[in-house]
Design an enzyme around this catalytic site. Structure first.
Site, PDB file in Angstrom:
ATOM      1  N   GLY A 325       0.890  -1.112   0.034  1.00 51.02           N
ATOM      2  CA  GLY A 325      -0.069  -0.092  -0.019  1.00 51.02           C
ATOM      3  C   GLY A 325       1.015   1.402  -0.033  1.00 51.02           C
ATOM      4  O   GLY A 325       2.060   1.323  -0.441  1.00 51.02           O
ATOM      5  N   SER A 326       0.458   2.260   0.708  1.00 46.93           N
ATOM      6  CA  SER A 326       1.160   3.530   0.638  1.00 46.93           C
ATOM      7  C   SER A 326       2.368   3.679   1.315  1.00 46.93           C
ATOM      8  O   SER A 326       3.258   4.479   1.121  1.00 46.93           O
ATOM      9  CB  SER A 326       0.154   4.620   1.165  1.00 46.93           C
ATOM     10  OG  SER A 326      -0.973   4.780   0.416  1.00 46.93           O
ATOM     11  N   THR A 327       2.815   2.433   2.263  1.00 42.39           N
ATOM     12  CA  THR A 327       4.080   2.429   2.720  1.00 42.39           C
ATOM     13  C   THR A 327       5.167   2.276   1.620  1.00 42.39           C
ATOM     14  O   THR A 327       6.214   2.423   1.967  1.00 42.39           O
ATOM     15  CB  THR A 327       4.287   1.238   3.796  1.00 42.39           C
ATOM     16  OG1 THR A 327       4.081   0.077   2.933  1.00 42.39           O
ATOM     17  CG2 THR A 327       3.125   1.399   4.859  1.00 42.39           C
ATOM     18  N   PHE A 328       4.701   2.042   0.367  1.00 41.71           N
ATOM     19  CA  PHE A 328       5.615   2.073  -0.852  1.00 41.71           C
ATOM     20  C   PHE A 328       6.033   3.427  -1.106  1.00 41.71           C
ATOM     21  O   PHE A 328       7.076   3.590  -1.671  1.00 41.71           O
ATOM     22  CB  PHE A 328       4.945   1.259  -1.817  1.00 41.71           C
ATOM     23  CG  PHE A 328       5.842   0.302  -2.711  1.00 41.71           C
ATOM     24  CD1 PHE A 328       6.935  -0.461  -2.202  1.00 41.71           C
ATOM     25  CD2 PHE A 328       5.858   0.745  -4.077  1.00 41.71           C
ATOM     26  CE1 PHE A 328       7.681  -1.078  -3.174  1.00 41.71           C
ATOM     27  CE2 PHE A 328       6.473   0.064  -5.112  1.00 41.71           C
ATOM     28  CZ  PHE A 328       7.399  -0.810  -4.546  1.00 41.71           C
ATOM     29  N   LYS A 329       5.271   4.509  -0.951  1.00 41.12           N
ATOM     30  CA  LYS A 329       5.352   5.784  -1.270  1.00 41.12           C
ATOM     31  C   LYS A 329       6.729   6.431  -0.989  1.00 41.12           C
ATOM     32  O   LYS A 329       7.564   7.133  -2.004  1.00 41.12           O
ATOM     33  CB  LYS A 329       4.306   6.740  -1.190  1.00 41.12           C
ATOM     34  CG  LYS A 329       2.924   6.280  -1.759  1.00 41.12           C
ATOM     35  CD  LYS A 329       1.869   7.166  -1.383  1.00 41.12           C
ATOM     36  CE  LYS A 329       0.714   6.604  -2.177  1.00 41.12           C
ATOM     37  NZ  LYS A 329      -0.604   7.175  -1.701  1.00 41.12           N
TER      38      LYS A 329
END
Lengths: 629, 364
Positions: A325-329
């Site tokens: 999810g957004s922890t990839f950003k």
């Protein structure tokens, strides 16, 4: 026959007596030849066989090494207990022997079942327990009747015990009886002699990985035995050497707080000490009580553990692969800076969607975030920014960059069977699919990879390693659970040699931008509510991973079944300027990362940095705003 | 007073033959010694058995051969009837029907036959003297086979062999022509395969075990393997009294009864075996000497047969324990624990003594 003359008759009779006497001497002569053969010619052979009968080399199983946490708290130890054991090859009719034993000592149906299972799995001359943990009274009772039961005896055995119960069960693992597969491993290590008499073997976790350290050296006793196999006296002995003790990098109290913080939710947490790569806590919940396995688990417990929909036997931290999810950003943003695709202050306009190839990629916030620079893109978790960025970078740039952080690779932690996860790339897709139509990578597939969805799937361990690298100025550590190994005999402790770290070539100023934005997340962004009032500065990033793809409908929690709800994620490190702990949290079907995952991280940090004990499991913050997916 | 005592003692010991008694006493001494090592708990019971056997011996030594001759036919008939009764009403123990419960006591009629058989045949041939025809030998064989078959069917192979041997010895001493003996040997060799088919499984197993004991080391071969190990490991001088590991650590089965010889071999070695064989040889020699000097055909045949029964016991037992004969239930004479065999053996000794004591009286 006729004898007219009595004298002739007597002569004839005496001749026959003489013949009989000769026959007697002849037969006795045969016996003497036989005795000469056995007692003179073959004497040394039979002497040896008599000695082999009499003398038996009895292995003395060593004490298995202890497992301690970094502060010396005992996580696994041994206790001595009496078992009632049967040597099937010597006991005769097992059913009737067990029936007779049951008249003296209580033997329950489950004991019989377990014995039967052990019997099926056992080799010929093994002694198998029919009852474990006998009371002193039972020992005395049996001893009085021992003569009636050849091949049955009381043995003092050491049992493994995990005093903290289910705590850290996934990393400790458990031991069980030696199987054929285990024997193959023992042979590979040339340890057959050392395992004579050992009937337990590490089956998972550290018990498995450090089996040959924990086991110790088997001692031997030369004993005189009788025909029933019972020791009559000891002739000579070599004492066993206890197994080595493991001191872990784990902090048992931190582990406990982290596990409790999940409440009754499912999920995983990995906390790492950035300077060493030592794992401080490795949580996978729900867990199980490893003590159940020590005596041989009974079938009802086994079925329950294996068929439970919560899958307590799976180590989610190492074997669960989830979209980040957004922890990839943060890594996407860092890639943009490194590749020169974005400058920090460069802005885009987010109308609430990104059009690509006639397809609309939605931002989670209706109407969009407006003008967004890199800092804002992370703090508010703007999807549109990353859709565009992913498209600009291209899939192979993304995967090449991410690989440096350990995504899609085994971490090399000291537990067997870790999953690899999936780091998507053109090459990966070619190998993954057999059908040539599916092998081609479509540019549209890159877009969702940019926000941590699509083919992305990583273990919580990989997420933790990556965030540790951010905390560590780009130095990627090798995670490990064992800090030092203490020799079982001398007690001398040898620290485990740290694997060389990988330094990722990152520009410090680029890292600074990302770290600054992650501090912003916890100060004024999606993590702000969870970290409100914290007495330290932390950096983090929330994430929400789709389990279920909605076709055009709006995602509302209430309308989706529990097991299809989104996974909540959170990565963080603290203190931000000089991090001493970095972690990744995953709450399965927890909903938004800010709601479910960040509060768990807060409790872990509060304890680790301030020694603050939480009053209750981390709350789910229903008010937390989450704009991302 | 002293004279009266001396007189009493003389009357008591009068019929006892000193050489025979001395040899039997040596064997009893060996028995006590070995049982003291192999099974000390049974020593007391065995002493009582020995006393009973000595009383029987003394009584038998008193009976004149003429009276024995009169008893031969009735004893044989009673014995045969009891054997038939066992077939019908006998008690089964360990898979064999051997015992007859008479209410007051349990008896084993096959044991009676060990003495009744030679008595009967010796009487028969005595009656036929001086002209013994071929027909008489045939009748004798039938008289012999009837009880032997009954005993073998119980099944009790050991006793059947002993009774058969006892009867055969009488017929042999009565002058059975060599042609017939050789013919019998040939017939037995030919009938062996047929015997195989009618044998019980356990009997076949014993023979197979003899041929290859190691084929079933934990099962049927176990006894023989362990006893040969005991004998072989004893060496020339033995391990010493009470020091036999095979015997003391329970590796030897039946070490107080049928396999007691292995204990002697293990603890006293080849020397012990030679001493034992010498004592047996002397005992048999004395018996044959008594037979040679016996006054009538009846006493000669009886004495010769009884003497060779002692030999048969000894040879079959030592042969099976050392692994050259199949395992049949035959005890080591005068040494194995157990009252029945001991009483029978001393009854035989007593009869020998009686024959010896009364040799002159008859001639007059």
């Amino acid at each position: 026959m006729e004898f007219t003359n009595p004298q002739e008759s007597l002569e004839h009779f005496r001749r026959r007596l003489g013949i009989a006497g000769g026959f007697v001497l002849f037969c006795f002569g045969l016996l003497i030849l036989r005795f000469l053969w056995l007692q003179v010619v073959q004497h040394s052979y039979y002497q040896t066989r008599a000695e082999d009968n009499r003398i038996s080399l009895v292995p003395v199983v060593p004490n298995r090494g202890l497992i301690l946490d970094r502060n010396g708290v005992v996580l696994a130890h041994n206790y001595s207990a009496y078992t009632l054991e049967i040597m099937p090859s010597r006991a005769g009719n097992l059913e009737s022997v067990i029936d007779q034993l049951a008249e003296i000592i209580e033997i329950q149906p489950k004991d019989r079942k377990r014995f039967r299972k052990l019997l099926d799995e056992s080799k010929n001359f093994e002694s198998l327990p029919i009852r474990t943990r006998l009371s002193d009274e039972e020992v005395a009772k049996f001893t009085a009747h021992r003569y009636r039961f050849p091949g049955v005896d009381i043995k003092a055995r050491l049992f493994r015990q995990y005093p903290m119960g289910a705590l850290a069960s996934h990393l400790l693992g458990y031991i069980g009886r030696v199987t054929d597969q285990d024997n193959d491993k023992i042979e590979d290590q040339n340890q057959e002699d050392n395992y004579r008499g050992t009937d337990h073997f590490g089956k998972s976790g550290l018990e498995q990985h450090y089996e040959f350290d924990l086991h110790g050296r088997t001692g031997f006793e030369q004993v005189e035995v009788d025909a029933g196999g019972r020791a009559v006296r000891t002739l000579a002995s070599t004492p066993p050497t206890p197994g080595n003790n493991l001191t872990l990098t784990i902090d048992a109290k931190l582990q406990e707080i982290a596990e409790k913080a999940f409440g009754d939710r499912k999920g995983a947490l990995v906390a790492i000490e950035p300077s060493t790569g030592g794992v401080l806590a490795l949580v996978s919940v729900p867990n199980y009580d490893p003590n159940l396995f020590v005596d041989g688990i009974d079938s009802s417990n086994w079925d329950q553990l294996n068929t439970s929909p919560d899958k307590p036997m799976i180590n989610r931290a190492l074997n669960g692969a989830y979209p980040p999810g957004s922890t990839f950003k943060p890594y996407m943003a860092l890639a943009a800076l490194q590749y020169g695709k974005r400058r920090p202050e460069q802005t885009i306009f987010d109308p609430g969607y990104f059009m690509f190839g006639g397809h609309q990629f939605h931002d989670d916030k209706k109407g969009g975030h407006g003008t967004v620079d890199m800092y804002k893109s992370l703090v508010v978790s703007c999807d549109t920014y990353y859709y565009m960025l992913a498209n600009d970078l291209g899939i192979d740039n993304i995967s090449n960059f991410m690989r440096q952080f350990g995504f899609g690779q085994r971490s090399g932690i000291d537990i067997e069977g870790e999953s690899e996860g999936t780091l998507p790339s053109q090459e990966w897709k070619r190998k993954r699919f057999k059908n040539s139509g599916q092998q081609k990578w479509y540019a549209g597939e890159t877009i969702s990879v940019g926000i941590g969805q699509g083919y992305n799937a990583y273990t919580p361990m990989q997420l933790a390693i990556a965030v540790t690298a951010l905390a560590n100025n780009g130095v990627r550590v090798r995670p490990h659970l064992v800090k030092s190994i203490a020799d079982g005999r001398t007690g001398q402790s040898v620290p485990v040699e740290l694997q060389p770290f990988n330094s990722i070539p990152l520009k410090p100023e680029n890292l600074e931008v990302i770290r600054n934005a992650m501090i912003g997340v916890n100060k004024e962004g999606t993590g702000a509510r969870a970290f409100a009032g914290a007495e330290y500065v932390s950096a983090g990033k929330t994430g929400t991973a789709q389990v279920y793809s909605l076709k055009g409908e709006k995602y509302t929690e209430g309308s989706v079944k529990q097991h299809l709800r989104d996974h909540a994620l959170f990565i963080a490190f603290a203190p931000a300027d000089k991090p001493t702990i970095a972690l990744a949290v995953l709450v399965e079907n927890g909903g938004f990362g800010a709601q479910a995952a960040a509060p768990i991280a807060r409790q872990v940090f509060d304890y680790y940095l301030l020694g603050k004990l939480p009053k209750e499991p981390a709350p789910t913050d229903e008010q937390a705003v989450e704009d991302d997916q | 007073m002293i004279n009266t005592l001396r007189h009493l003692l003389r009357r008591l010991t009068d019929p006892i033959d000193p050489p025979l008694m001395a040899l039997a006493a040596i064997l009893l001494g060996i028995s006590v010694l070995v049982l003291g090592s192999a099974s000390p708990d049974r020593l007391g019971a065995q002493c009582i058995n020995v006393l009973a056997a000595l009383v029987v011996m003394r009584m038998a030594a008193q009976i004149p051969p003429q009276r024995l001759m009169r008893l031969a036919l009735p004893i044989y008939i009673v014995g045969l009837t009891l054997l038939l009764a066992v077939m019908e009403f006998g008690e089964v123990s360990k898979g064999a029907r051997r015992w007859l419960n008479l209410g007051v006591m349990r008896i084993q009629p096959s044991e009676v036959m060990k003495i009744a058989m030679p008595l009967m045949l010796a009487w028969y041939f005595h009656k036929r003297e001086p002209l013994i025809r071929l027909r008489d030998y045939c009748i004798a064989v039938l008289l012999l086979l009837a009880p032997v078959v009954l005993i073998a069917k119980q099944p009790d192979l050991g006793t059947a062999i002993l009774v058969l041997a006892a009867g055969f010895f009488v017929i042999f001493f009565a002058g059975l022509p060599w042609k017939i003996i050789l013919g019998l040997v040939a017939a037995v060799a030919a009938a062996a395969p047929m015997a195989w088919t009618v044998m019980h499984d356990y009997q076949r197993a014993r023979i197979l075990t003899l041929l290859d004991p190691e084929a079933d080391p934990l099962g049927k071969g176990f006894h023989i393997i362990q006893s040969t190990i005991a004998i072989g490991s004893g060496g020339i001088f033995g391990k010493g009294w009470g020091q036999g590991t095979q015997a003391q650590l329970d590796f030897l089965p039946e070490r107080h009864t049928d396999f007691i010889f292995a204990v002697i071999s293990e603890e006293f070695g080849l020397l012990g075996n030679l001493v034992l064989l010498t004592v047996y040889a002397l005992l048999i020699g004395r018996g044959l000497m008594i037979a040679a000097n016996a006054p009538t055909l009846f006493t000669r045949l009886l004495a010769g047969s009884i003497t060779l029964i002692f030999f048969t016991y000894a040879f079959v037992n030592m042969g099976m324990v050392s692994g050259i004969l199949p395992v049949v239930g035959v005890p080591l004479p005068f040494i194995s624990y157990g009252g029945t065999a001991l009483v029978t053996l001393f009854l035989g000794i007593g009869i020998l003594m009686s024959i010896h004591k009364h040799r002159m009286l008859v001639q007059k």
